[in-house]
Design a protein around this motif. Sequence first.
Motif, PDB file in Angstrom:
ATOM      1  N   UNK A  51      82.206  89.106  35.904  1.00 60.99           N
ATOM      2  CA  UNK A  51      82.314  90.445  36.498  1.00 60.99           C
ATOM      3  C   UNK A  51      83.503  90.598  37.431  1.00 60.99           C
ATOM      4  N   UNK A  52      84.071  89.484  37.909  1.00 63.87           N
ATOM      5  CA  UNK A  52      85.104  89.583  38.932  1.00 63.87           C
ATOM      6  C   UNK A  52      86.422  88.982  38.500  1.00 63.87           C
ATOM      7  N   UNK A  53      87.396  89.081  39.383  1.00 58.83           N
ATOM      8  CA  UNK A  53      88.727  88.552  39.142  1.00 58.83           C
ATOM      9  C   UNK A  53      88.759  87.049  39.392  1.00 58.83           C
ATOM     10  N   UNK A  54      89.640  86.365  38.664  1.00 58.74           N
ATOM     11  CA  UNK A  54      89.802  84.923  38.853  1.00 58.74           C
ATOM     12  C   UNK A  54      90.248  84.591  40.273  1.00 58.74           C
ATOM     13  N   UNK A  55      90.968  85.496  40.921  1.00 60.45           N
ATOM     14  CA  UNK A  55      91.422  85.247  42.293  1.00 60.45           C
ATOM     15  C   UNK A  55      90.252  85.032  43.246  1.00 60.45           C
ATOM     16  N   UNK A  56      89.112  85.680  42.973  1.00 64.84           N
ATOM     17  CA  UNK A  56      87.950  85.525  43.833  1.00 64.84           C
ATOM     18  C   UNK A  56      87.270  84.177  43.636  1.00 64.84           C
ATOM     19  N   UNK A  57      87.422  83.597  42.447  1.00 61.53           N
ATOM     20  CA  UNK A  57      86.699  82.379  42.113  1.00 61.53           C
ATOM     21  C   UNK A  57      87.470  81.105  42.427  1.00 61.53           C
ATOM     22  N   UNK A  58      88.782  81.141  42.260  1.00 60.88           N
ATOM     23  CA  UNK A  58      89.549  79.901  42.324  1.00 60.88           C
ATOM     24  C   UNK A  58      89.423  79.131  43.640  1.00 60.88           C
ATOM     25  N   UNK A  59      89.439  79.778  44.814  1.00 63.45           N
ATOM     26  CA  UNK A  59      89.302  78.979  46.042  1.00 63.45           C
ATOM     27  C   UNK A  59      88.009  78.154  46.063  1.00 63.45           C
ATOM     28  N   UNK A  60      86.900  78.757  45.657  1.00 66.78           N
ATOM     29  CA  UNK A  60      85.631  78.030  45.662  1.00 66.78           C
ATOM     30  C   UNK A  60      85.598  76.951  44.591  1.00 66.78           C
ATOM     31  N   UNK A  61      86.179  77.221  43.420  1.00 67.07           N
ATOM     32  CA  UNK A  61      86.209  76.220  42.360  1.00 67.07           C
ATOM     33  C   UNK A  61      87.078  75.030  42.755  1.00 67.07           C
ATOM     34  N   UNK A  62      88.236  75.309  43.338  1.00 63.62           N
ATOM     35  CA  UNK A  62      89.114  74.214  43.774  1.00 63.62           C
ATOM     36  C   UNK A  62      88.425  73.357  44.822  1.00 63.62           C
ATOM     37  N   UNK A  63      87.848  74.002  45.816  1.00 65.46           N
ATOM     38  CA  UNK A  63      87.191  73.255  46.894  1.00 65.46           C
ATOM     39  C   UNK A  63      86.011  72.461  46.361  1.00 65.46           C
ATOM     40  N   UNK A  64      85.225  73.088  45.494  1.00 66.82           N
ATOM     41  CA  UNK A  64      84.066  72.394  44.933  1.00 66.82           C
ATOM     42  C   UNK A  64      84.465  71.194  44.105  1.00 66.82           C
ATOM     43  N   UNK A  65      85.477  71.344  43.262  1.00 66.35           N
ATOM     44  CA  UNK A  65      85.901  70.247  42.388  1.00 66.35           C
ATOM     45  C   UNK A  65      86.353  69.039  43.200  1.00 66.35           C
ATOM     46  N   UNK A  66      87.211  69.267  44.191  1.00 65.22           N
ATOM     47  CA  UNK A  66      87.758  68.143  44.939  1.00 65.22           C
ATOM     48  C   UNK A  66      86.729  67.531  45.890  1.00 65.22           C
TER      49      UNK A  66
END
Length: 401
Positions: free
Chosen positions: A125-140
């Motif tokens: 439903x949302x833009x990738x810009x909203x997701x990437x910070x959380x995905x990056x932080x979660x992955x690392x």
Amino acid sequence: MESDPRHEFGVRLRRLRAAKGWSLAALARRSNVSKPHLSSLERGSRRPSPTVAQAVDAALGADGALAALVADGRHDHDHHCCDQTRCDQHLHDRRREPALAADEAELHLELYRRLFADLRALGQTGSSDLLLPSLRAGATTLASAAARCDGQVANDLWLLAARYAEYAGWMAQERGADAASAAWTEDAARWATNAGDADMVGYAWERRALLALYRGDAAETVALARRAGAEPKVSARVRALAARREAQGHARAGDYDACYRALAQAELLFADAPAPFPAGASWGPNSIPDDSRLVEGWCLADLGRPARAAELLAAEVARVPAGCPNTRTRFVVRRALALARAEAVGEACAVLAEAVPAVARADSATIRSDVREVASTLGRYRRQPAVRALLPDLEAVLRGR
């Protein structure tokens, strides 16, 4: 004098909570972090762990701003080239730290599994810009935690880190950042291998094939998809995804027979492909139970059979679940492209005009590339009133980023 990071985190946390109008109790309910713990964080008397920082960041919708304050040296593939030596050194350094307690490791898994489900839903439903910070932080964060564990819990952490990284790779591609997409996909393959999962190595080649498809390189798409299917120990599901990507490459090249041979192979493999993750979650698309006919419609549009493609896509788009608006938008645009190629110009304009607001909301580089192709095709008919009326809106969407 250098500021105390605990104080900075506490001030930012308090401001974000106040902006929401939430009490400490309300934030505690939404983040699953206790009220006394939150109070200590806001006062700066307690150092936040990456797990807790991520939990409150997600609850407050801070888009990674809080998590970044306790990032602990994480790398950012969107702003740097992937330096594998530096990444591996970071994880090696984490292994020198004390082993992660079992209860903290389980808390990581519990929190980040829930967060991942929410991020996947938001991705529709949302833009990738909203997701990437959380995905990056979660992955690392998960990879760093896995480096400090042993046994099954380490495997679970590595695998979850890989899922975050794979999805970060897809969201980076949606931003048009292909180099970052490839880097995150490589991380996902390495981390999944650490967990004993062979599928992600094959699926990484399939993701590279997708990048080639959007570059318009049919031969490279086919070659990379075949490489994905040939990886040792890869599951039937990943071989099926690879065969389907190969079909799209053949379609782009205009090879009808090779395309349908690959589609038939994919169908047979999917029939024998149990999902390797619980509850049907697996590498690759999971939002639609069976999207094979949508992919066939996609192929037919490239094979010079646009009228049949438009008919098939119209029927299948109607079956896309309401909770998958971005997926629906992607195939609506492909239907408009098929209609334009079939010279059903008025209908193509009507379909695309209705989809323009959704295209803008999705803010997807891959969807915009299809919109660009539709606009180019409709440009041949710019004297028609419907086209003249629509082209300014399409140009506005294409300038959106």
